[in-house]
Design an enzyme around this catalytic site. Structure first.
Site, PDB file in Angstrom:
ATOM      1  N   CYS A  26      49.025  32.003  35.495  1.00  0.00           N
ATOM      2  CA  CYS A  26      50.016  31.954  34.421  1.00  0.00           C
ATOM      3  C   CYS A  26      50.149  30.506  33.946  1.00  0.00           C
ATOM      4  CB  CYS A  26      51.399  32.437  34.814  1.00  0.00           C
ATOM      5  SG  CYS A  26      51.481  34.099  35.440  1.00  0.00           S
ATOM      6  N   LYS A  42      42.229  31.124  36.456  1.00  0.00           N
ATOM      7  CA  LYS A  42      41.898  29.862  37.114  1.00  0.00           C
ATOM      8  C   LYS A  42      43.118  29.464  37.924  1.00  0.00           C
ATOM      9  CE  LYS A  42      38.895  26.353  36.897  1.00  0.00           C
ATOM     10  NZ  LYS A  42      37.575  26.682  37.419  1.00  0.00           N
ATOM     11  N   LYS A  95      29.366  34.473  41.597  1.00  0.00           N
ATOM     12  CA  LYS A  95      29.245  34.163  40.161  1.00  0.00           C
ATOM     13  C   LYS A  95      28.818  35.408  39.392  1.00  0.00           C
ATOM     14  CE  LYS A  95      31.023  31.152  39.903  1.00  0.00           C
ATOM     15  NZ  LYS A  95      31.534  30.177  40.834  1.00  0.00           N
ATOM     16  N   GLU A 125      31.762  37.870  39.224  1.00  0.00           N
ATOM     17  CA  GLU A 125      32.901  37.405  38.437  1.00  0.00           C
ATOM     18  C   GLU A 125      32.704  37.564  36.944  1.00  0.00           C
ATOM     19  OE1 GLU A 125      35.252  33.676  40.145  1.00  0.00           O
ATOM     20  OE2 GLU A 125      33.122  33.316  39.955  1.00  0.00           O
ATOM     21  N   GLU A 166      27.750  32.200  47.031  1.00  0.00           N
ATOM     22  CA  GLU A 166      28.273  31.676  45.765  1.00  0.00           C
ATOM     23  C   GLU A 166      27.560  32.335  44.568  1.00  0.00           C
ATOM     24  OE1 GLU A 166      30.619  30.251  44.516  1.00  0.00           O
ATOM     25  OE2 GLU A 166      29.981  29.173  42.715  1.00  0.00           O
ATOM     26  N   TRP A 213      49.353  36.069  33.858  1.00  0.00           N
ATOM     27  CA  TRP A 213      48.410  36.777  34.732  1.00  0.00           C
ATOM     28  C   TRP A 213      49.285  37.696  35.573  1.00  0.00           C
ATOM     29  CZ3 TRP A 213      47.478  37.347  40.013  1.00  0.00           C
ATOM     30  CH2 TRP A 213      46.211  37.832  40.369  1.00  0.00           C
ATOM     31  N   HIS A 234      19.672  43.736  59.503  1.00  0.00           N
ATOM     32  CA  HIS A 234      20.642  44.396  60.391  1.00  0.00           C
ATOM     33  C   HIS A 234      21.536  45.378  59.634  1.00  0.00           C
ATOM     34  CE1 HIS A 234      19.505  41.937  63.810  1.00  0.00           C
ATOM     35  NE2 HIS A 234      19.533  40.879  63.013  1.00  0.00           N
ATOM     36  N   ARG A 265      44.321  29.996  32.581  1.00  0.00           N
ATOM     37  CA  ARG A 265      45.098  30.296  33.787  1.00  0.00           C
ATOM     38  C   ARG A 265      45.578  31.741  33.820  1.00  0.00           C
ATOM     39  NH1 ARG A 265      47.506  25.414  36.425  1.00  0.00           N
ATOM     40  NH2 ARG A 265      48.664  26.977  37.554  1.00  0.00           N
ATOM     41  N   ASN A 288      56.320  31.125  36.678  1.00  0.00           N
ATOM     42  CA  ASN A 288      55.089  31.349  37.455  1.00  0.00           C
ATOM     43  C   ASN A 288      55.497  31.530  38.905  1.00  0.00           C
ATOM     44  OD1 ASN A 288      53.630  30.804  35.202  1.00  0.00           O
ATOM     45  ND2 ASN A 288      52.820  28.847  35.906  1.00  0.00           N
ATOM     46  N   GLY A 289      54.754  32.346  39.636  1.00  0.00           N
ATOM     47  CA  GLY A 289      55.079  32.551  41.050  1.00  0.00           C
ATOM     48  C   GLY A 289      55.541  33.974  41.287  1.00  0.00           C
TER      49      GLY A 289
HETATM   50  C1  F6R Z   1      35.238  31.215  41.576  1.00  0.00           C
HETATM   51  C2  F6R Z   1      36.455  30.440  41.581  1.00  0.00           C
HETATM   52  C3  F6R Z   1      37.465  30.736  42.620  1.00  0.00           C
HETATM   53  C4  F6R Z   1      38.088  29.430  43.137  1.00  0.00           C
HETATM   54  C5  F6R Z   1      39.209  29.736  44.139  1.00  0.00           C
HETATM   55  C6  F6R Z   1      39.791  28.470  44.732  1.00  0.00           C
HETATM   56  O1  F6R Z   1      34.392  30.871  40.534  1.00  0.00           O
HETATM   57  O2  F6R Z   1      36.664  29.590  40.746  1.00  0.00           O
HETATM   58  O3  F6R Z   1      36.921  31.481  43.660  1.00  0.00           O
HETATM   59  O4  F6R Z   1      37.089  28.667  43.737  1.00  0.00           O
HETATM   60  O5  F6R Z   1      40.226  30.468  43.515  1.00  0.00           O
HETATM   61  O6  F6R Z   1      40.321  27.643  43.737  1.00  0.00           O
HETATM   62  P1  F6R Z   1      40.589  26.122  43.993  1.00  0.00           P
HETATM   63  O7  F6R Z   1      39.294  25.465  44.265  1.00  0.00           O
HETATM   64  O8  F6R Z   1      41.248  25.642  42.744  1.00  0.00           O
HETATM   65  O9  F6R Z   1      41.504  26.044  45.189  1.00  0.00           O
END
Ligand code: F6R
Length: 617
Positions: A2, A612, A494, A497, A490, A74, A513, A27, A100-101
């Site tokens: 948010c 984010k 990606k 996501e 990772e 969000w 396995h 966000r 937010n929260g």
């Molecule tokens: C994936 C991604 C998330 C963040 C995770 C931690 O592409 O961006 O998995 O890595 O939410 O976020 P930070 O690094 O901001 O603590």
């Protein structure tokens, strides 16, 4: 998670609020809303979806009001909808709140307020805050004290901004567990949950700490602690500019940030390795790890390191485990921050707990650090956002210096995390058994990484072509071993996501396995197989997949003449030291995921359901 924006000052609030919302949209983007105080009225608009929908709803009109708040959501409590969008209002439509929260006791508060005849319009936890302030105002009369009194009844986390048409010359803001800050401009104040919404206006920022609230008027601000009264709060100068937050001709922030990696890594290295390589110093210069003699000495004596982080940052931690154990011989454990706090972590004064976080605001990681502090461990941070909560709360730490990352899927923050973690590994190693020559070899090669990444980016067109061959597949297995096992995880993240294609990351040696049962001609595998100490083992796994009719796409080292005889398609990366291969292998994976998402028609900068910076637990 948010985004909050607020404005009070000499200019019209609406353009500042809308621009701020656009900057914060990464966000959260389920819905957006705005409330502006204009004379004795409140102009209040909310819309489902993106900020552009809110703009269409408002139309051409620019209101004259100079005070307002806005929010991009969000969803946590209550589905994305117009009625659940913020700002939320009191019954008399005088008080408006953005939040937010999560208010954990909202059901209890809501039922108490309903008994007092408050009528609720939404399913959100936030709406109780507006009604609670209204209720408190019956006794407190002014806005500041009624907000303060309401906060005392809340359990959970909040960053809030409140306006009231009965008090048109002030905004009240407060923070507990969810970031809130404000910029101090010339005759204006801009409030936000994230500095990126403010930087176009001023770089003088006041960061609220947990348990603080502030009364901001047109020409002044006063900050108070809920416990101890007035706090003499100074502004902090932030050096980030907003330039990094523009797309610069790229179709998406994600692509721009993938391409920015050579520069971001060069920035992470700047001032930190050169002296080390030139033999002037015995280890990299990481001032943040030695803010004072006590902490420097403490770090020299640590016998165990626990890394806490989430998502992509967690995978950076997994790579760091290999690096730090190899360079420094310190046992490392990596734990997802959301698990750490709810078990019984065994920590002591010889254990350091290192948080890795791009945003520095991830609630799970922050709480893990607080838990570690409580248990007497030294806390360290690798953080990208300067001045963020984790950066401020850890005992010592190193900034990534990667610049703002706007794309929701993390790219340049990840590679810059790896670089900083490797510098930490070298630094810890040089305090212990690592020889100068070994350290120097790694550091010298590390300096070449930006140019090696440039070379991989030069293959973008070919990678895009490969994607078009594979875009029909609905499942992927991503496999790697040793340093590149976390890169397989990772890569799978990606792909999931931003293209919503199912991808599972696995240790290449574990594949036989269980997961191999899934393999057939419709279930391809993506192997990370550089020429390193486990190359032959990974090749065996690849043969096993091929023997079962599975397609294989490989990421391999230039000059590897065997690989194209086994794999169906190969993307080559330049040769480097084994420890540095993750920094190269992840680049084609980022590009692959990006082009897959785009080819399937998705908005890769704003993937569904994601936000984010996850500031709720
Ligand atoms: C994936 C991604 C998330 C963040 C995770 C931690 O592409 O961006 O998995 O890595 O939410 O976020 P930070 O690094 O901001 O603590």
């Amino acid at each position: 998670m948010c985004g909050i924006v607020g404005y009070i000052g000499k200019n019209k609030a609406q353009p500042v609020l809308i621009e701020g919302l656009k900057r914060l949209e990464y966000r959260g983007y389920d819905s957006a809303g705005i409330s502006i105080l204009e004379k004795s009225k409140v102009k209040h608009f909310r819309a489902l979806g993106r900020v552009s929908n809110l703009e269409s709803k408002i139309g051409e009109k620019i209101f004259d009001g100079r005070v307002g708040i806005a929010h991009t959501r969000w969803a946590t409590h209550g589905k994305p909808s117009v009625v659940n969008a913020h700002p939320h209002a009191s019954c008399d439509k005088s008080i408006f709140v953005v939040h937010n929260g999560i208010i954990e006791n909202y059901l209890e508060l809501r039922s108490g307020l309903k008994k007092k005849r408050h009528v609720f319009k939404s399913e959100t936890d936030t709406e109780v805050v507006a009604h609670l302030i209204e209720e408190k105002q019956k006794k407190q009369k002014d806005l500041f004290n009624s907000v303060k009194s309401a906060l005392a009844d809340l359990r959970g986390a909040y960053g809030i901004a409140v306006i009231d048409k009965k008090f048109p010359d002030e905004i009240i803001v407060a923070r507990k567990g969810s970031p809130l800050l404000f910029g101090v401009g010339k005759d204006e104040f801009i409030i936000s949950s994230d500095a990126s919404a403010i930087l176009g206006h001023t770089n003088k920022i006041v960061y609220l700490n947990d348990g603080e609230l502030a009364k901001i008027t047109r020409d002044d601000y006063r900050v108070f602690s809920l416990e101890s009264g007035y706090v003499n709060k100074k502004t902090t100068k932030v050096n980030w500019s907003q330039d990094g937050a523009q797309k610069d001709g790229f179709a998406h922030y994600m692509l721009k940030e993938i391409y920015e990696q050579p520069q971001a890594i060069a920035n992470s290295l700047q001032g930190r390795v050169n002296h080390f390589i030139d033999e002037g110093l015995v280890r990299p210069t990481l001032g943040g790890l030695a803010p004072n003699r006590d902490i420097e000495n403490h770090i020299k004596k640590i016998e165990r390191l626990v890394i806490v982080s989430c998502g992509t940052s967690y995978y950076a931690g997994l790579v760091a485990e290999y690096m730090i154990e190899e360079c420094a011989g310190i046992p490392v454990e990596v734990e997802t921050a959301s698990e750490f706090r709810y078990r019984k972590p065994i920590l002591n004064s010889k254990t350091a707990v290192l948080a890795i976080s791009q945003s520095g605001e991830t609630a799970d990681t922050l709480e893990a650090i607080r838990e570690a502090k409580l248990k007497g461990a030294l806390t360290l941070g690798v953080v990208n956002v300067v001045g963020s909560t984790i950066a401020r709360e850890t005992d010592a730490g190193v900034y990534n210096h990667a610049g703002p990352e706007i794309g929701v899927a993390s790219t340049k923050a990840f590679t810059s995390q790896l670089v900083v973690l490797l510098l930490i590994a070298l630094s810890l190693g040089r305090q212990r058994d690592m020889s100068f020559i070994d350290g120097k070899e790694v550091a010298t090669e590390l300096k070449r990484i930006p140019q090696l990444i440039e070379a991989i980016l030069g293959q973008d067109k070919e990678i895009k072509k490969i994607v078009s061959k594979y875009s029909k597949y609905k499942n992927w297995l991503c496999l790697g071993r040793k340093y590149n096992f976390p890169i397989a995880l990772e890569g799978a993240l990606k792909i999931k996501e931003i293209s919503y294609v199912h991808a599972e990351g696995y240790a290449a040696g574990e594949m036989k396995h269980g997961p191999i049962a899934m393999i057939d001609k419709n279930f391809p595998s993506l192997f990370i197989v550089p020429k390193d100490s486990v190359y032959e083992k990974v090749i065996s796994g690849m043969e096993e997949i091929k023997a079962r009719g599975g397609k294989v796409l490989a990421i391999a080292t230039e000059g590897d003449s065997l690989i194209s005889k086994i794999a169906d398609d190969v993307i080559y990366i330049p040769k480097t030291l084994e420890m540095l291969t993750p920094l190269l292998a992840v680049i084609p994976l980022q590009l692959f995921a990006y082009h897959l998402g785009v080819s399937l028609g998705y908005d890769v900068d704003k993937p569904r359901n994601l936000a984010k910076s996850v500031t709720v637990e």
